[in-house]
Design an enzyme around this catalytic site. Structure first.
Site, PDB file in Angstrom:
ATOM      1  CE1 TYR A  74     -42.384  26.792   6.264  1.00  0.00           C
ATOM      2  CE2 TYR A  74     -41.153  27.597   8.104  1.00  0.00           C
ATOM      3  CZ  TYR A  74     -41.310  27.444   6.667  1.00  0.00           C
ATOM      4  OH  TYR A  74     -40.088  27.917   5.735  1.00  0.00           O
ATOM      5  CB  CYS A  75     -44.635  30.940  12.349  1.00  0.00           C
ATOM      6  SG  CYS A  75     -46.077  30.541  13.181  1.00  0.00           S
ATOM      7  CB  THR A  76     -40.951  30.935  15.730  1.00  0.00           C
ATOM      8  OG1 THR A  76     -40.450  32.210  14.644  1.00  0.00           O
ATOM      9  CG2 THR A  76     -40.001  30.458  16.330  1.00  0.00           C
TER      10      THR A  76
END
Ligand SMILES: [Zn+2]
Ligand SMILES: [Zn+2]
Length: 411
Positions: free
Chosen positions: A257-259
């Site tokens: 995951y990331c922003t």
């Protein structure tokens, strides 16, 4: 053509149809397009969706035509009238300089601010848009020969405001300098997991949960059990993640995951290209997960704790109220990122209200405390060259000693 869309009306005032018209009380958000107690002309199929409590419709001329399409439900704008959103898309983009100047001129004319990167591989945009102009932006995208059909929907922020001062459209790699991944690699997309299903995925036995952001983003908020490589750039992070994953069985579960999703779209494609077969990523990133948490707060506990760091004036959105980080200056519980008030320094670090007062909103360097008091004009006149190395900028926790930032330039 009729499409079932958003509920625009709070109340159908006189639900009995008069010919093809109905009187409605619009939702507050739509009062700029529909006057209270106004008559709306319905298309034949729309009548079937008309009830006492709500009205789902796409009309002829009474509503902006795009209102009922892919971006619904629309958010409530911030008190300044702005809505913050992001989107990205990978596709072959020719004539990037022309596209860049078009975007700069035409989006600026709509009053849009934000940061946009274009490259031969597509677009990555983070924007604050005046609420009344969202439809114009959507129409602009759909009428553009370059972008038509490329942006499936906007990723709405959790907290809305004008998060940028101006609009900057740049020709630049979409994710990070030094990571230029071709469309042939990007075509190996990882599997996208919807936010509502992410919690279940996190419970997969032996799953490696990877946080593909910077360590300073990870400091203020993260999913439990997530691993964030201890490195300084996305390039290094990608290398380390590849090494880490290739020591495991090819089909071992990887969750990233990331922003907002783009870093994982890139990293996930690279891992798939390496022959890893079980790579999944959170669609829309923590932003979309945060939306999901807001919607289901009563029934479901958030698996993300703390704040989602954002690269704009807000410097983060609260997902849950837990505070995971500490003030870089005094060590007390705090997750508020600030930039040193001395604009030439601009160091990004975590500062509690007590330290903000004590150090006059600076990183504590004598030079910064002195110069932060100067007028804006004076500071511009006395502008200094960059004060911190990349490493120091992404690792503020390493430069502080006894509440004061130590800069090699000061000696
Ligand atoms: Zn403090
Ligand atoms: Zn400073």
């Amino acid at each position: 053509m009729f499409r079932r869309g958003v509920s625009v009306a709070r109340r159908v005032v006189a639900p009995r149809l008069r010919g093809t018209h109905v009187w409605i009380q619009p939702q507050p958000l739509y009062t700029q397009w529909i006057k209270p107690r106004s008559a709306i002309r319905l298309t034949e199929p729309a009548r079937r969706y008309t009830t006492h409590s709500s009205l789902y419709l796409r009309t002829h001329t009474d509503l902006p035509p795009q209102l009922s399409t892919m971006d619904a439900p629309y958010p409530v704008p911030g008190s300044d009238g702005f809505v913050t959103l992001s989107f990205y898309s990978f596709f072959s983009l020719q004539s990037i300089q022309t596209t860049r100047s078009h975007l700069q001129a035409q989006w600026e004319a709509l009053g849009i601010v934000g940061r946009v990167y274009v490259s031969n591989e597509g677009i990555n945009a983070q924007l604050s848009v005046p609420f009344a102009k969202i439809i114009d932006l959507r129409e602009w995208l759909e009428h553009s020969t370059v972008f038509r059909g490329r942006i499936s929907r906007f990723n709405w922020a959790l907290e809305h405001s004008q998060a940028f001062k101006a609009l900057h459209v740049r020709v630049r790699p979409l994710v990070a300098a030094g990571v230029e991944v071709g469309l042939d690699v990007l075509a190996n997309e990882p599997e996208y997991v919807e936010p509502k299903d992410w919690g279940k995925e996190l419970d997969t036995p032996d799953a490696l949960v990877l946080d593909m952001r910077n360590t300073y983003e990870y400091r203020v908020g993260r999913f439990d059990n997530a691993v964030c490589p201890d490195v300084d750039t996305f390039r290094e992070e990608l290398d380390q993640v590849r090494t880490m994953c290739l020591t495991r069985p090819r089909d071992a579960p990887i969750l990233m995951y990331c922003t907002g999703g783009i870093r994982c779209s890139v990293a996930g494609a690279v891992l798939r290209g390496d022959g890893l077969t079980n790579v999944k990523t959170l669609r829309g990133g923590v932003i979309a997960y945060g939306q999901h948490v807001r919607k289901t707060q009563e029934t479901q506990e958030s698996r993300f704790r703390g704040k989602n760091f954002t690269f704009d004036k807000r410097r983060g959105e609260v997902v849950t109220s837990e505070i995971l980080a500490k003030c870089d200056q005094c060590g007390s519980e705090c997750d508020t990122f600030v930039n040193c008030a001395h604009t030439s320094c601009n160091l990004l670090f975590i500062q509690c209200p007590g330290c903000a007062e004590k150090h006059k909103k600076t990183c504590g360097r004598e030079l910064c405390v002195e110069r932060a008091q100067l007028s804006h004009e004076e500071r511009v006149k006395q502008k200094l060259p960059p004060q911190w190395s990349h490493r120091e900028r992404v690792r503020p926790e390493l430069v502080f000693r006894d509440g004061v930032a130590h800069n090699p330039l000061d000696n």
